[in-house]
Design a protein around this motif. Structure first.
Motif, PDB file in Angstrom:
ATOM      1  N   PRO A   1       0.751  -1.107   0.059  1.00 14.37           N
ATOM      2  CA  PRO A   1      -0.019  -0.019  -0.085  1.00 14.37           C
ATOM      3  C   PRO A   1       0.853   1.156  -0.004  1.00 14.37           C
ATOM      4  CG  PRO A   1       0.033  -0.758   2.315  1.00 14.37           C
ATOM      5  CD  PRO A   1       0.894  -2.006   1.420  1.00 14.37           C
ATOM      6  N   VAL A   2       0.303   2.272  -0.449  1.00 17.62           N
ATOM      7  CA  VAL A   2       0.925   3.641  -0.640  1.00 17.62           C
ATOM      8  C   VAL A   2       0.328   4.423   0.112  1.00 17.62           C
ATOM      9  CG1 VAL A   2       1.891   5.305  -2.193  1.00 17.62           C
ATOM     10  CG2 VAL A   2       1.682   2.922  -3.075  1.00 17.62           C
ATOM     11  N   HIS A   3       0.809   5.213   1.125  1.00 19.20           N
ATOM     12  CA  HIS A   3       0.401   6.462   2.063  1.00 19.20           C
ATOM     13  C   HIS A   3       0.281   7.734   1.116  1.00 19.20           C
ATOM     14  CE1 HIS A   3       0.248   3.390   4.963  1.00 19.20           C
ATOM     15  NE2 HIS A   3       1.504   3.308   5.371  1.00 19.20           N
ATOM     16  N   LEU A   4      -0.398   7.906   0.166  1.00 21.70           N
ATOM     17  CA  LEU A   4      -0.330   8.890  -0.803  1.00 21.70           C
ATOM     18  C   LEU A   4      -0.511  10.246  -0.195  1.00 21.70           C
ATOM     19  CD1 LEU A   4       0.673   8.581  -3.586  1.00 21.70           C
ATOM     20  CD2 LEU A   4      -1.458   9.308  -4.343  1.00 21.70           C
ATOM     21  N   PHE A   5       0.103  10.964  -0.748  1.00 20.53           N
ATOM     22  CA  PHE A   5       0.067  12.660  -0.263  1.00 20.53           C
ATOM     23  C   PHE A   5       0.332  12.892   1.318  1.00 20.53           C
ATOM     24  CE2 PHE A   5      -2.650  12.743  -4.093  1.00 20.53           C
ATOM     25  CZ  PHE A   5      -1.932  12.746  -4.970  1.00 20.53           C
ATOM     26  N   GLY A   6       0.562  11.826   1.922  1.00 16.50           N
ATOM     27  CA  GLY A   6       0.881  12.005   3.534  1.00 16.50           C
ATOM     28  C   GLY A   6      -0.329  11.481   4.277  1.00 16.50           C
ATOM     29  N   GLN A   7      -1.227  10.767   3.705  1.00 15.48           N
ATOM     30  CA  GLN A   7      -2.476  10.082   4.647  1.00 15.48           C
ATOM     31  C   GLN A   7      -2.375   8.690   4.563  1.00 15.48           C
ATOM     32  OE1 GLN A   7      -7.015  11.077   5.498  1.00 15.48           O
ATOM     33  NE2 GLN A   7      -6.659  10.994   3.399  1.00 15.48           N
ATOM     34  N   CYS A   8      -2.489   8.082   5.678  1.00 13.75           N
ATOM     35  CA  CYS A   8      -2.321   6.494   5.904  1.00 13.75           C
ATOM     36  C   CYS A   8      -3.243   5.836   5.275  1.00 13.75           C
ATOM     37  CB  CYS A   8      -2.403   6.173   7.359  1.00 13.75           C
ATOM     38  SG  CYS A   8      -0.746   6.296   8.064  1.00 13.75           S
ATOM     39  N   VAL A   9      -3.222   4.805   4.632  1.00 11.18           N
ATOM     40  CA  VAL A   9      -4.233   3.796   4.085  1.00 11.18           C
ATOM     41  C   VAL A   9      -4.764   3.139   5.401  1.00 11.18           C
ATOM     42  CG1 VAL A   9      -4.229   1.355   3.181  1.00 11.18           C
ATOM     43  CG2 VAL A   9      -2.767   3.212   2.165  1.00 11.18           C
ATOM     44  N   GLU A  10      -6.231   2.690   5.210  1.00 12.19           N
ATOM     45  CA  GLU A  10      -6.729   2.174   6.454  1.00 12.19           C
ATOM     46  C   GLU A  10      -6.073   0.691   6.908  1.00 12.19           C
ATOM     47  OE1 GLU A  10     -11.078   2.020   5.675  1.00 12.19           O
ATOM     48  OE2 GLU A  10     -10.200   3.084   3.848  1.00 12.19           O
ATOM     49  N   MET A  11      -5.093   1.069   7.533  1.00 10.25           N
ATOM     50  CA  MET A  11      -3.988  -0.123   7.731  1.00 10.25           C
ATOM     51  C   MET A  11      -4.607  -1.343   8.610  1.00 10.25           C
ATOM     52  SD  MET A  11      -1.396   0.080   5.779  1.00 10.25           S
ATOM     53  CE  MET A  11      -0.117  -0.999   6.601  1.00 10.25           C
ATOM     54  N   GLU A  12      -5.451  -1.209   9.765  1.00 17.59           N
ATOM     55  CA  GLU A  12      -6.100  -2.168  10.276  1.00 17.59           C
ATOM     56  C   GLU A  12      -6.766  -3.189   9.458  1.00 17.59           C
ATOM     57  OE1 GLU A  12      -7.435  -0.613  14.235  1.00 17.59           O
ATOM     58  OE2 GLU A  12      -8.622  -2.414  14.095  1.00 17.59           O
ATOM     59  N   ALA A  13      -7.561  -2.519   8.791  1.00 18.00           N
ATOM     60  CA  ALA A  13      -8.307  -3.436   7.752  1.00 18.00           C
ATOM     61  C   ALA A  13      -7.401  -3.978   6.812  1.00 18.00           C
ATOM     62  CB  ALA A  13      -9.242  -2.682   6.903  1.00 18.00           C
ATOM     63  N   LEU A  14      -6.439  -3.190   6.424  1.00 22.57           N
ATOM     64  CA  LEU A  14      -5.480  -3.929   5.054  1.00 22.57           C
ATOM     65  C   LEU A  14      -4.622  -5.096   5.640  1.00 22.57           C
ATOM     66  CD1 LEU A  14      -4.195  -3.003   2.142  1.00 22.57           C
ATOM     67  CD2 LEU A  14      -2.285  -3.045   3.416  1.00 22.57           C
ATOM     68  N   THR A  15      -4.142  -4.812   6.938  1.00 22.35           N
ATOM     69  CA  THR A  15      -3.271  -5.830   7.293  1.00 22.35           C
ATOM     70  C   THR A  15      -4.087  -7.052   7.881  1.00 22.35           C
ATOM     71  OG1 THR A  15      -3.199  -4.590   9.631  1.00 22.35           O
ATOM     72  CG2 THR A  15      -1.317  -4.318   8.288  1.00 22.35           C
ATOM     73  N   SER A  16      -5.253  -6.705   8.361  1.00 21.30           N
ATOM     74  CA  SER A  16      -5.903  -8.089   8.530  1.00 21.30           C
ATOM     75  C   SER A  16      -6.272  -8.906   7.529  1.00 21.30           C
ATOM     76  CB  SER A  16      -7.269  -7.959   9.563  1.00 21.30           C
ATOM     77  OG  SER A  16      -8.136  -6.777   8.774  1.00 21.30           O
ATOM     78  N   LEU A  17      -6.726  -8.187   6.327  1.00 20.48           N
ATOM     79  CA  LEU A  17      -6.757  -9.047   4.928  1.00 20.48           C
ATOM     80  C   LEU A  17      -5.458  -9.760   4.773  1.00 20.48           C
ATOM     81  CD1 LEU A  17      -8.655  -6.314   2.705  1.00 20.48           C
ATOM     82  CD2 LEU A  17      -9.453  -8.598   3.600  1.00 20.48           C
ATOM     83  N   ALA A  18      -4.513  -9.093   4.715  1.00 22.30           N
ATOM     84  CA  ALA A  18      -3.127  -9.660   4.388  1.00 22.30           C
ATOM     85  C   ALA A  18      -2.577 -10.727   5.421  1.00 22.30           C
ATOM     86  CB  ALA A  18      -1.742  -8.426   4.360  1.00 22.30           C
ATOM     87  N   ASP A  19      -3.076 -10.476   6.547  1.00 24.30           N
ATOM     88  CA  ASP A  19      -2.392 -11.627   7.584  1.00 24.30           C
ATOM     89  C   ASP A  19      -3.391 -12.894   7.442  1.00 24.30           C
ATOM     90  OD1 ASP A  19      -0.949  -9.730   8.788  1.00 24.30           O
ATOM     91  OD2 ASP A  19      -1.899  -9.439  10.729  1.00 24.30           O
ATOM     92  N   ALA A  20      -4.776 -12.733   7.004  1.00 19.93           N
ATOM     93  CA  ALA A  20      -5.482 -13.644   6.584  1.00 19.93           C
ATOM     94  C   ALA A  20      -4.932 -14.475   5.336  1.00 19.93           C
ATOM     95  CB  ALA A  20      -6.979 -13.261   6.491  1.00 19.93           C
ATOM     96  N   ALA A  21      -4.480 -13.713   4.666  1.00 22.35           N
ATOM     97  CA  ALA A  21      -3.812 -14.468   3.419  1.00 22.35           C
ATOM     98  C   ALA A  21      -2.487 -14.911   3.810  1.00 22.35           C
ATOM     99  CB  ALA A  21      -3.992 -13.679   2.201  1.00 22.35           C
ATOM    100  N   GLY A  22      -1.883 -14.470   4.735  1.00 20.92           N
ATOM    101  CA  GLY A  22      -0.280 -14.780   4.993  1.00 20.92           C
ATOM    102  C   GLY A  22       0.638 -14.398   4.191  1.00 20.92           C
ATOM    103  N   ILE A  23       0.259 -12.762   3.718  1.00 25.21           N
ATOM    104  CA  ILE A  23       1.049 -12.076   3.067  1.00 25.21           C
ATOM    105  C   ILE A  23       1.635 -10.766   3.683  1.00 25.21           C
ATOM    106  CG2 ILE A  23       1.062 -10.596   0.798  1.00 25.21           C
ATOM    107  CD1 ILE A  23      -1.061 -12.458  -0.053  1.00 25.21           C
ATOM    108  N   PRO A  24       3.066 -10.454   3.563  1.00 25.85           N
ATOM    109  CA  PRO A  24       3.644  -9.455   4.498  1.00 25.85           C
ATOM    110  C   PRO A  24       3.431  -8.124   3.613  1.00 25.85           C
ATOM    111  CG  PRO A  24       5.228 -10.714   3.147  1.00 25.85           C
ATOM    112  CD  PRO A  24       4.007 -11.359   2.705  1.00 25.85           C
ATOM    113  N   VAL A  25       3.044  -7.106   4.663  1.00 29.83           N
ATOM    114  CA  VAL A  25       2.628  -5.818   3.860  1.00 29.83           C
ATOM    115  C   VAL A  25       3.904  -4.864   4.108  1.00 29.83           C
ATOM    116  CG1 VAL A  25       1.211  -3.742   4.274  1.00 29.83           C
ATOM    117  CG2 VAL A  25       0.412  -6.041   4.946  1.00 29.83           C
ATOM    118  N   VAL A  26       4.229  -4.370   2.852  1.00 26.10           N
ATOM    119  CA  VAL A  26       5.355  -3.287   2.832  1.00 26.10           C
ATOM    120  C   VAL A  26       4.711  -2.151   2.518  1.00 26.10           C
ATOM    121  CG1 VAL A  26       7.617  -2.505   1.379  1.00 26.10           C
ATOM    122  CG2 VAL A  26       7.011  -4.937   1.764  1.00 26.10           C
TER     123      VAL A  26
END
Ligand SMILES: Cc1ncc(COP(=O)(O)O)c(C=O)c1O
Length: 378
Positions: A135-160
């Motif tokens: 994910p890209v935190h574009l222009f200085g605002q964070c992506v919704e990381m809680e939701a994104l990391t839970s999707l990635a964790d469920a799929a076993g994929i690391p988040v950069v």
């Protein structure tokens, strides 16, 4: 009566340097006296300062934000044939880094309000070839990381996290960009909120083993000296950059506050000028701390390029980030994308425009920017 036109550059780094000259010159002198230009105490000092600032276990300084992305992807084993989930509406380096490793991006369109990845498309984008979620935190605002990391964790994929534009930005849960995934990648390009005196970057991670791997890859995969068990590169950070960045880091939070103050002033001025039916202002998600690396407005695609020209004629700096979304870049034509594949990214590329937001911007300059836009629409 002659009126003097107020000039408003997009960014005024000379004004920033004027306030820091007395702090920066002695550290540069010290480096020249020591002749220790690569690595050394300023680099390790900056790494410690930034690990503490971002909230990671380790930070590894490197040569640019682009190289930070390359290092993170290499350390996670991304290679030819792998897929990386990300958006096409970002600076080229996000996608270029994936492509240079022989991997391919699996694009997900953006949310038109935040310009960040649209989470509703992430799950569908993941498949057996997916190696990383980027994910890209574009222009200085964070992506919704809680939701994104839970999707990635469920799929076993690391988040950069591509946090190149978001140092110090906080997500709604309070965590800082770069501490919310497995690796955070930062850029110290001079126009960033924390900008060096040239190129520079940093990776941060909560995973000490991965941090060590990235530190080794940064220096040709060498450990110990002249023994190479990994194939790395020269991704080192210069001492001069680290020393300048350490001086600037002490001012960073104050600069973020000033940028945020400028954003609030713009909101008031645009409303007072009755422009809100013509101009959409940046949307802040509830509870986040946006650091406004860029203050990006939206106008109709019919008026955007003429507005840019009008502002430039008035000596008001502005810039289009980015006129061509990455899936339509010529060098990626081989991937076979066409117009219409990622409509929100394509629409944003035609309608957005970044205005000056740097900390030293004064009231007269902010008023001049809004007056210039009001004059265009009058
Ligand atoms: C979103 C994003 N990713 C990556 C980069 C690459 O950083 P650098 O220019 O330091 O290589 C940038 C910098 O412009 C950026 O804005």
């Amino acid at each position: 009566m002659t009126t003097t036109r107020i000039q408003v550059p997009l960014l005024d780094l000379k004004a920033q340097y004027a306030s820091l000259r007395e702090e920066i010159r002695p550290v540069i002198d010290e480096i020249f006296e020591s002749q220790w230009f690569i690595g050394g105490p300023h680099v390790t000092g900056l790494e410690e300062d930034l690990a503490a600032y971002v909230g990671g276990a380790s930070a590894v300084g490197c040569s640019s934000g682009t190289d930070a992305l390359i290092l993170a992807l290499m350390a996670l084993g991304v290679e030819a044939g792998d897929e990386v989930v990300t958006t096409p509406y970002t600076f080229f380096a996000t996608i270029g880094s994936i492509a240079r490793l022989g991997a391919v991006p699996r694009f997900v369109d953006i949310d038109p309000e935040t310009y960040n990845i649209d989470l509703s498309g992430v799950e569908k984008a993941v498949n057996e070839r997916t190696k990383v979620n980027l994910p890209v935190h574009l222009f200085g605002q964070c992506v919704e990381m809680e939701a994104l990391t839970s999707l990635a964790d469920a799929a076993g994929i690391p988040v950069v996290e591509d946090a190149a534009q978001a140092i110090g930005a906080r997500d709604a849960g309070g965590g800082k960009a770069g501490s919310l995934g497995r690796v955070g990648c930062f850029s110290f390009f001079p126009s960033k909120n924390l900008g060096g005196a040239g190129d520079g970057g940093m990776v941060t991670t909560v995973d000490e083993d991965l941090g060590h791997r990235m530190a080794v890859l940064r220096n040709h995969g060498m450990e110990p000296k002249y023994y190479h068990s990994l194939l790395g590169g020269n991704f080192r950070l210069d001492a001069i950059q680290a020393a300048v960045l350490r001086v600037k880091l002490a001012h960073l939070d104050e600069w973020h506050e000033k940028r945020r103050g400028n954003a609030s002033d713009y909101r008031r001025l645009f409303e007072e000028a009755g422009l809100l039916d013509r101009v959409s202002l940046p949307k802040e998600r509830a509870g986040v701390y946006h650091i406004y690396n860029q203050f990006v407005i939206r106008v109709s695609s019919e008026s955007r390029d003429d507005l840019v020209e009008h502002l430039h004629e008035m000596d008001i700096g502005c810039e289009v980030y980015y006129p061509v979304p990455c899936h339509l870049q010529k060098c990626f034509a081989g991937w076979g994308y066409g117009a219409g594949d990622f409509p929100e990214s394509e629409k944003a590329a035609l309608e957005t425009l970044a205005l000056p937001i740097y900390p030293e911007l004064n009231d007269e300059q902010k008023a001049a920017v809004v007056d210039g836009i009001a004059e265009f629409f009058s």
